[in-house]
Design a protein around this motif. Structure first.
Motif, PDB file in Angstrom:
ATOM      1  N   SER A 394     -43.601  43.520 -58.640  1.00  0.00           N
ATOM      2  CA  SER A 394     -44.582  43.626 -57.567  1.00  0.00           C
ATOM      3  C   SER A 394     -43.933  44.161 -56.297  1.00  0.00           C
ATOM      4  CB  SER A 394     -45.214  42.262 -57.281  1.00  0.00           C
ATOM      5  OG  SER A 394     -44.223  41.338 -56.859  1.00  0.00           O
ATOM      6  N   GLU A 395     -44.688  44.934 -55.523  1.00  0.00           N
ATOM      7  CA  GLU A 395     -44.204  45.479 -54.254  1.00  0.00           C
ATOM      8  C   GLU A 395     -44.751  44.660 -53.094  1.00  0.00           C
ATOM      9  OE1 GLU A 395     -45.644  49.449 -54.391  1.00  0.00           O
ATOM     10  OE2 GLU A 395     -43.899  50.210 -55.499  1.00  0.00           O
ATOM     11  N   THR A 396     -44.056  44.765 -51.959  1.00  0.00           N
ATOM     12  CA  THR A 396     -44.510  44.055 -50.767  1.00  0.00           C
ATOM     13  C   THR A 396     -44.649  45.055 -49.626  1.00  0.00           C
ATOM     14  OG1 THR A 396     -43.371  42.038 -51.438  1.00  0.00           O
ATOM     15  CG2 THR A 396     -44.032  42.206 -49.134  1.00  0.00           C
ATOM     16  N   THR A 397     -45.816  45.086 -49.027  1.00  0.00           N
ATOM     17  CA  THR A 397     -46.067  45.958 -47.880  1.00  0.00           C
ATOM     18  C   THR A 397     -46.011  45.118 -46.608  1.00  0.00           C
ATOM     19  OG1 THR A 397     -47.470  47.425 -49.188  1.00  0.00           O
ATOM     20  CG2 THR A 397     -47.693  47.540 -46.785  1.00  0.00           C
ATOM     21  N   VAL A 398     -45.215  45.572 -45.634  1.00  0.00           N
ATOM     22  CA  VAL A 398     -45.022  44.809 -44.410  1.00  0.00           C
ATOM     23  C   VAL A 398     -45.363  45.663 -43.202  1.00  0.00           C
ATOM     24  CG1 VAL A 398     -43.239  43.322 -45.394  1.00  0.00           C
ATOM     25  CG2 VAL A 398     -42.584  45.461 -44.266  1.00  0.00           C
ATOM     26  N   THR A 399     -45.840  45.001 -42.160  1.00  0.00           N
ATOM     27  CA  THR A 399     -46.034  45.630 -40.855  1.00  0.00           C
ATOM     28  C   THR A 399     -45.122  44.905 -39.870  1.00  0.00           C
ATOM     29  OG1 THR A 399     -48.313  46.252 -41.326  1.00  0.00           O
ATOM     30  CG2 THR A 399     -47.661  46.167 -39.007  1.00  0.00           C
ATOM     31  N   VAL A 400     -44.262  45.679 -39.205  1.00  0.00           N
ATOM     32  CA  VAL A 400     -43.193  45.100 -38.398  1.00  0.00           C
ATOM     33  C   VAL A 400     -43.313  45.564 -36.951  1.00  0.00           C
ATOM     34  CG1 VAL A 400     -40.698  44.945 -38.076  1.00  0.00           C
ATOM     35  CG2 VAL A 400     -41.655  45.001 -40.382  1.00  0.00           C
ATOM     36  N   ASN A 401     -43.138  44.634 -36.031  1.00  0.00           N
ATOM     37  CA  ASN A 401     -42.996  44.960 -34.609  1.00  0.00           C
ATOM     38  C   ASN A 401     -41.529  44.843 -34.233  1.00  0.00           C
ATOM     39  OD1 ASN A 401     -45.846  43.410 -34.845  1.00  0.00           O
ATOM     40  ND2 ASN A 401     -45.943  45.030 -33.314  1.00  0.00           N
ATOM     41  N   LEU A 402     -40.961  45.954 -33.717  1.00  0.00           N
ATOM     42  CA  LEU A 402     -39.546  45.973 -33.343  1.00  0.00           C
ATOM     43  C   LEU A 402     -39.414  46.437 -31.903  1.00  0.00           C
ATOM     44  CD1 LEU A 402     -36.568  45.651 -34.163  1.00  0.00           C
ATOM     45  CD2 LEU A 402     -36.614  48.020 -34.970  1.00  0.00           C
ATOM     46  N   PHE A 403     -38.807  45.604 -31.073  1.00  0.00           N
ATOM     47  CA  PHE A 403     -38.710  45.876 -29.646  1.00  0.00           C
ATOM     48  C   PHE A 403     -40.114  46.122 -29.092  1.00  0.00           C
ATOM     49  CE2 PHE A 403     -34.513  47.387 -31.322  1.00  0.00           C
ATOM     50  CZ  PHE A 403     -33.774  46.321 -30.824  1.00  0.00           C
ATOM     51  N   ASP A 404     -40.303  47.153 -28.300  1.00  0.00           N
ATOM     52  CA  ASP A 404     -41.619  47.430 -27.729  1.00  0.00           C
ATOM     53  C   ASP A 404     -42.301  48.618 -28.388  1.00  0.00           C
ATOM     54  OD1 ASP A 404     -41.180  45.369 -25.993  1.00  0.00           O
ATOM     55  OD2 ASP A 404     -40.554  46.630 -24.316  1.00  0.00           O
ATOM     56  N   ALA A 405     -41.804  49.006 -29.555  1.00  0.00           N
ATOM     57  CA  ALA A 405     -42.348  50.178 -30.234  1.00  0.00           C
ATOM     58  C   ALA A 405     -43.661  49.839 -30.935  1.00  0.00           C
ATOM     59  CB  ALA A 405     -41.339  50.700 -31.247  1.00  0.00           C
ATOM     60  N   GLU A 406     -44.389  50.910 -31.297  1.00  0.00           N
ATOM     61  CA  GLU A 406     -45.585  50.717 -32.113  1.00  0.00           C
ATOM     62  C   GLU A 406     -45.180  50.143 -33.467  1.00  0.00           C
ATOM     63  OE1 GLU A 406     -48.799  51.229 -31.266  1.00  0.00           O
ATOM     64  OE2 GLU A 406     -48.044  51.587 -29.215  1.00  0.00           O
ATOM     65  N   PRO A 407     -46.057  49.367 -34.110  1.00  0.00           N
ATOM     66  CA  PRO A 407     -45.697  48.734 -35.387  1.00  0.00           C
ATOM     67  C   PRO A 407     -45.347  49.763 -36.467  1.00  0.00           C
ATOM     68  CG  PRO A 407     -47.689  47.757 -34.472  1.00  0.00           C
ATOM     69  CD  PRO A 407     -47.402  48.980 -33.659  1.00  0.00           C
ATOM     70  N   PHE A 408     -44.428  49.373 -37.344  1.00  0.00           N
ATOM     71  CA  PHE A 408     -44.061  50.177 -38.499  1.00  0.00           C
ATOM     72  C   PHE A 408     -44.618  49.498 -39.753  1.00  0.00           C
ATOM     73  CE2 PHE A 408     -40.546  50.717 -35.457  1.00  0.00           C
ATOM     74  CZ  PHE A 408     -40.587  52.099 -35.280  1.00  0.00           C
ATOM     75  N   THR A 409     -45.224  50.286 -40.647  1.00  0.00           N
ATOM     76  CA  THR A 409     -45.725  49.755 -41.910  1.00  0.00           C
ATOM     77  C   THR A 409     -45.061  50.501 -43.053  1.00  0.00           C
ATOM     78  OG1 THR A 409     -47.860  49.189 -40.926  1.00  0.00           O
ATOM     79  CG2 THR A 409     -47.768  49.332 -43.327  1.00  0.00           C
ATOM     80  N   PHE A 410     -44.471  49.778 -43.970  1.00  0.00           N
ATOM     81  CA  PHE A 410     -43.793  50.393 -45.107  1.00  0.00           C
ATOM     82  C   PHE A 410     -43.763  49.416 -46.271  1.00  0.00           C
ATOM     83  CE2 PHE A 410     -40.735  48.732 -42.051  1.00  0.00           C
ATOM     84  CZ  PHE A 410     -39.991  47.838 -42.810  1.00  0.00           C
TER      85      PHE A 410
END
Length: 443
Positions: A394-410
């Motif tokens: 199974s895969e896991t999709t995450v949305t991450v907030n890092l510092f003040d940047a826009e969220p990353f989803t991968f």
């Protein structure tokens, strides 16, 4: 850590029965562990920038030492040249005994010398014979017959080499200034980032260098202590001529320091026996006095050598000996000065390459000062995550907030489970990579 292939998915995802959101407790745990990893990478980069500062500080000390050596050598060289010119003038003033004879021969010697030199240049070199002819004629008109039998071409050759060495030193200093200013700017910006990030830093770093002294410039000749002088005003870094990233600045500095590298290593007229036509042509264009070497091809010039008025009395003989000794001393210190310039160039290029490598690894941290202020909720947070349970693995999709940047989803591949201690580190590492590429490099 093993390398995992990560795939970017659309931010908007339609959930189905086979997809499960991770509970808040799990997200919090991943965020805490991932935050530790990001903080460790930040501290590592900060320490890397500190290492650059230490390296540059040591280079500054070595730089001052070599400048002192160059200044001392220059004083000796200029003193010898002054003695040589004074002796030459005194010899010229004392030629009354055979003045008429020598001057008459000199007037017949000059056109032959010019013609012989221009003929040689036209045969050997592609273009510029007219310019060389005019330059050499001007030189002969300014010279006395004593230029023939006291190797007067050496005075002009040494003067030309002194000009070249001055230009080389200016280029080296310009290149050094760019490197010094860029490292200082990088360090100062990194310290600003540290101020913003300080609440999250848990390691021993306190914003001061704590590395052992690393000396890439073992300049053994001088070991005396001294106080480092004030740095020159930092203006070069912000010159619009130079690009706005540190790696490009280092590259510009290296190009400046290498500008005279090839020319400096080639022999000049009167100081070597090179048969390279290109060298001969260039040197005759730069130093018209080199044509005096062809005096043996002109009978009237050879007659002046046969008369040699300086042998008529002891005063003139001593003046000639003093002149020749002054020339030998000037040549010695000119070679020593050239050796110092070459060592300066090589050591600065080596140090610049080291600093450039360190900057590529750690310089990203300096740009955090203007890209983040340190969110009170933390520097790293996984806001959402869901795993696909319909297939194996199974895969896991995450949305991450890092510092003040826009969220990353991968997406994290399924060959590493959420329960694996490395999962949070993998997510944080991928988020940091994307942050460097999409935010810092684009800034």
């Amino acid at each position: 850590m093993k390398s995992f292939a990560l795939y970017l998915l659309p931010v908007v995802v339609l959930f189905s029965a086979t997809e499960a959101l991770l509970p808040p407790e799990t997200l919090k745990q991943i965020s805490e562990e991932g935050g530790k990893y990001v903080t460790a990478q930040f501290e590592n980069a900060l320490n890397g920038v500190t290492q650059m500062k230490l390296l540059m500080d040591q280079a500054a000390r070595e730089h001052q030492e070599i400048l002192r050596s160059l200044e001392e050598t220059k004083r000796h060289k200029e003193g010898a040249m002054k003695d040589a010119l004074e002796s030459e003038q005194q010899l010229s003033d004392s030629q009354e005994i055979c003045n008429d004879t020598v001057l008459a021969l000199w007037e017949e010697c000059k056109p032959c010398l010019k013609q012989t030199c221009v003929r040689f240049y036209s045969k050997t070199c592609r273009s510029g014979s007219g310019l060389v002819g005019r330059q050499f004629e001007d030189f002969l008109n300014r010279s006395s017959p004593f230029s023939i039998f006291i190797n007067g071409e050496k005075v002009d050759a040494l003067s030309k080499q002194d000009e070249q060495q001055h230009m080389t030193l200016e280029d080296l200093e310009d290149g050094y200034s760019i490197v010094e200013d860029s490292v200082d700017e990088l360090f100062q910006e990194s310290m600003k980032a540290f101020t913003h990030m300080k609440p999250f830093v848990t390691g021993p770093f306190q914003g001061t260098p704590n590395f052992p002294m690393w000396n890439p410039f073992p300049f053994d000749r001088l070991n005396f202590p001294f106080h480092q002088p004030s740095r020159r005003e930092r203006s070069t870094l912000f010159d619009p001529f130079f690009p706005g990233n540190f790696e490009s600045l280092f590259d510009a500095a290296k190009k400046i320091m290498e500008r005279h590298n090839q020319l400096a290593r080639q022999p000049t007229q009167g100081q070597g026996n090179s048969t390279d036509d290109k060298v001969v042509c260039r040197e005759l264009r730069r130093n018209s006095a080199g044509c005096l070497k062809m005096k043996e091809k002109c009978e009237k010039c050879k007659e002046i050598l046969a008369i040699d008025c300086t042998n008529r009395n002891q005063v003139q003989e001593k003046l000639k000996e003093k002149f020749e000794e002054s020339i030998r001393v000037a040549e010695k210190f000119t070679r020593q000065y050239e050796d110092l310039l070459q060592r300066f160039r090589e050591k600065m290029l080596n140090a610049t390459s080291m600093l450039e490598d360190l900057s590529q690894q750690y310089g990203w941290v300096s740009k955090l000062a203007n890209l983040t202020q340190g969110d009170r909720n933390g520097i790293f947070q996984v806001s959402t995550a869901y795993s696909s349970s319909g297939g194996e693995p199974s895969e896991t999709t995450v949305t991450v907030n890092l510092f003040d940047a826009e969220p990353f989803t991968f997406t994290v591949p399924g060959n590493i489970s959420i329960e694996d201690p490395k999962f949070a580190e993998l997510v944080a590492d991928e988020a940091l990579k994307r942050f460097k590429k999409e935010v810092i490099e684009a800034a």
